[in-house]
Design a protein around this motif. Structure first.
Motif, PDB file in Angstrom:
ATOM      1  N   TYR A  44     129.213  34.946 109.010  1.00  0.00           N
ATOM      2  CA  TYR A  44     128.975  34.500 110.382  1.00  0.00           C
ATOM      3  C   TYR A  44     127.896  35.313 111.100  1.00  0.00           C
ATOM      4  O   TYR A  44     127.349  34.879 112.102  1.00  0.00           O
ATOM      5  CB  TYR A  44     130.281  34.554 111.178  1.00  0.00           C
ATOM      6  N   HIS A  99     131.680  23.505 106.635  1.00  0.00           N
ATOM      7  CA  HIS A  99     132.320  24.391 105.671  1.00  0.00           C
ATOM      8  C   HIS A  99     131.407  25.577 105.391  1.00  0.00           C
ATOM      9  O   HIS A  99     130.295  25.682 105.940  1.00  0.00           O
ATOM     10  CB  HIS A  99     132.641  23.648 104.367  1.00  0.00           C
ATOM     11  N   LEU A 100     131.861  26.442 104.502  1.00  0.00           N
ATOM     12  CA  LEU A 100     131.064  27.561 103.997  1.00  0.00           C
ATOM     13  C   LEU A 100     130.646  27.229 102.570  1.00  0.00           C
ATOM     14  O   LEU A 100     131.434  26.663 101.808  1.00  0.00           O
ATOM     15  CB  LEU A 100     131.873  28.860 104.013  1.00  0.00           C
ATOM     16  N   LYS A 125     134.467  36.750 116.895  1.00  0.00           N
ATOM     17  CA  LYS A 125     135.341  36.303 115.804  1.00  0.00           C
ATOM     18  C   LYS A 125     136.571  37.203 115.674  1.00  0.00           C
ATOM     19  O   LYS A 125     137.679  36.724 115.406  1.00  0.00           O
ATOM     20  CB  LYS A 125     134.571  36.284 114.478  1.00  0.00           C
ATOM     21  N   SER A 134     136.666  26.087 103.058  1.00  0.00           N
ATOM     22  CA  SER A 134     136.976  25.764 104.441  1.00  0.00           C
ATOM     23  C   SER A 134     136.837  27.021 105.301  1.00  0.00           C
ATOM     24  O   SER A 134     136.891  28.149 104.794  1.00  0.00           O
ATOM     25  CB  SER A 134     138.399  25.210 104.549  1.00  0.00           C
ATOM     26  N   VAL A 135     136.642  26.831 106.580  1.00  0.00           N
ATOM     27  CA  VAL A 135     136.478  27.950 107.506  1.00  0.00           C
ATOM     28  C   VAL A 135     137.848  28.503 107.857  1.00  0.00           C
ATOM     29  O   VAL A 135     138.598  27.897 108.615  1.00  0.00           O
ATOM     30  CB  VAL A 135     135.725  27.495 108.774  1.00  0.00           C
ATOM     31  N   PRO A 178     129.018  29.514 115.088  1.00  0.00           N
ATOM     32  CA  PRO A 178     130.325  29.292 114.460  1.00  0.00           C
ATOM     33  C   PRO A 178     131.467  30.007 115.182  1.00  0.00           C
ATOM     34  O   PRO A 178     132.233  30.761 114.585  1.00  0.00           O
ATOM     35  CB  PRO A 178     130.106  29.874 113.060  1.00  0.00           C
ATOM     36  N   VAL A 224     126.962  29.285 106.309  1.00  0.00           N
ATOM     37  CA  VAL A 224     127.659  28.365 107.203  1.00  0.00           C
ATOM     38  C   VAL A 224     126.895  27.041 107.229  1.00  0.00           C
ATOM     39  O   VAL A 224     125.699  26.999 107.536  1.00  0.00           O
ATOM     40  CB  VAL A 224     127.753  28.937 108.631  1.00  0.00           C
ATOM     41  N   VAL A 270     130.946  22.912 112.645  1.00  0.00           N
ATOM     42  CA  VAL A 270     130.853  23.527 111.314  1.00  0.00           C
ATOM     43  C   VAL A 270     131.589  22.671 110.288  1.00  0.00           C
ATOM     44  O   VAL A 270     132.759  22.314 110.479  1.00  0.00           O
ATOM     45  CB  VAL A 270     131.445  24.955 111.320  1.00  0.00           C
TER      46      VAL A 270
END
Length: 411
Positions: free
Chosen positions: A212, A6-7, A124, A17-18, A68, A36, A4
């Motif tokens: 996500y 970034h978003l 997550k 940033s994630v 992710p 994502v 990944v």
């Protein structure tokens, strides 16, 4: 997560940033849904078709490189995904369709496609150290979250509108969830859940907020592609409510195209009920959606204020797809059709996509000779009342062979 980058906000393209707790764009607010963004070169260096063909993981986690989540992180133990893709010639022949497939996601652990994003949510939440997960739902997202959370040892708090079918509420209670039945619309239910999640610090499983979860939904497309030996259909039909599922279907094919697994992306058929079609109306009018009443038996897609319209509209437009609205009677007929000719029992929202296929072909929008995949997103046992409404009551007789013979003569 090396896969990944970034978003990215779908409104302003700002990147983030994630990090835990980042769900929407800080500049655009709740409407700034994040996407994502993957490092496709990295993914291509780790996975290929041969590796997948040799995989012994018969679940959505076979596609770990496209997801992710931490590769070695905790996962809910239920087997989610790798549902069957049926070629249904008998159903197709009945309606003049030469190459029709059903992707039966009603065979997931809690009987709907929503198990896919819920599995991501639980993974997550475990990664980030939460002990409670929460969401609002018309039913399926709720039961999928409750089931996956229970299997992983997490608490769940679920908000459902009062109209949620009893079959889905029963699932929630059986899975040990705290169930809040909000006597109002889905919009009011969603807003209450959002305030509660913020106040009490629960993990937010709301798919229209959490970026996500679309990534979990996209695994249905990864499976369709692999099950068709990477030969893409012309069309994929999806029942649409909040917009998250159709966005996920598109994202999955897009990811495969970017890493070179497929040579084209199928066109999307977005199907909504005539009693609630804000996304399809926005598509046809080429403008932002406007709220609508929620007036359809297809409760899982009865979303008058969709939270993920931008990704949904992109899915239709970028694939040069179409948007079709169907009546409740056409939905009930689709339940009978699929059951009678394919042996698959889908709930109203689960079969709405097939009603849309029939209508699109009848109106000349789709060539019946093309290859079409229909996503069945939920099992009919979720809503037995409408199952009986579609199929009719059983024949009632006394325990008499003579009476049985008379009845059978009339059939």
């Amino acid at each position: 997560m090396k896969n990944v980058k970034h978003l990215r906000c779908v409104k302003c393209n700002k990147t983030f940033s994630v990090e835990p707790g980042i769900y929407t764009c800080k500049e655009c607010g709740p409407k700034g849904i994040l996407d994502v963004v993957y490092d496709y070169e990295y993914i291509a260096s780790r996975i290929n078709k041969k590796i997948l063909s040799e995989s012994k993981v018969n679940s959505m986690w076979r596609y770990m490189d496209f997801l992710p989540v931490q590769p070695d992180g905790p996962k809910p133990p239920l087997r989610v995904g790798w549902t069957p893709l049926y070629r249904v010639d008998r159903l197709g022949q009945q309606f003049g369709l030469a190459n029709l497939y059903l992707k039966d996601d009603g065979l997931n652990p809690t009987a709907s496609l929503k198990d896919r994003p819920s599995a991501i949510a639980v993974a997550k939440a475990l990664e980030e150290g939460y002990d409670t997960v929460a969401c609002s739902s018309t039913g399926n997202a709720a039961s999928s979250l409750a089931g996956n959370a229970a299997a992983a040892g997490l608490k769940s708090v679920i908000f459902v509108p009062g109209r949620a079918p009893q079959g889905k509420v029963a699932q929630l209670k059986i899975f040990g969830a705290i169930v809040i039945s909000v006597q109002g619309s889905y919009q009011e239910t969603f807003e209450l859940s959002a305030h509660a999640i913020e106040k009490f610090g629960w993990y937010n499983r709301n798919a229209a907020i959490n970026p996500y979860l679309v990534e979990g939904k996209k695994t249905v497309s990864l499976e369709i592609a692999e099950q068709l030996n990477w030969e893409m259909p012309d069309w994929v039909a999806v029942s649409v409510g909040d917009g998250c599922t159709v966005a996920g279907v598109w994202k999955g094919f897009k990811d495969l195209y970017e890493v070179g697994f497929i040579s084209k992306i199928p066109k999307i058929i977005s199907v909504q009920a005539e009693g609630c079609y804000p996304i399809n109306r926005a598509f046809h009018l080429n403008k932002e959606f406007e709220p609508m009443e929620e007036n359809t038996i297809a409760d899982s897609i009865a979303v008058g204020v969709p939270r993920n319209p931008d990704k949904a509209l992109c899915a239709i437009r970028e694939t040069k797809g179409i948007a079709v609205n169907v009546s409740d009677e056409e939905i009930l007929e689709a339940m009978r059709n699929i059951g009678n000719y394919a042996g698959v029992f889908g709930e109203p929202a689960g079969v709405t996509a097939f009603a849309g296929i029939k209508k699109a072909v009848a109106e000349g929008l789709v060539d019946p000779k093309e290859t079409i995949v229909c996503c069945i997103t939920g099992n009919g046992l979720k809503d037995v009342a409408n199952g009986i409404r579609a199929a009719g009551e059983p024949i009632k007789i006394s325990p008499s062979l003579e009476e049985l013979e008379k009845v059978l003569e009339k059939i």
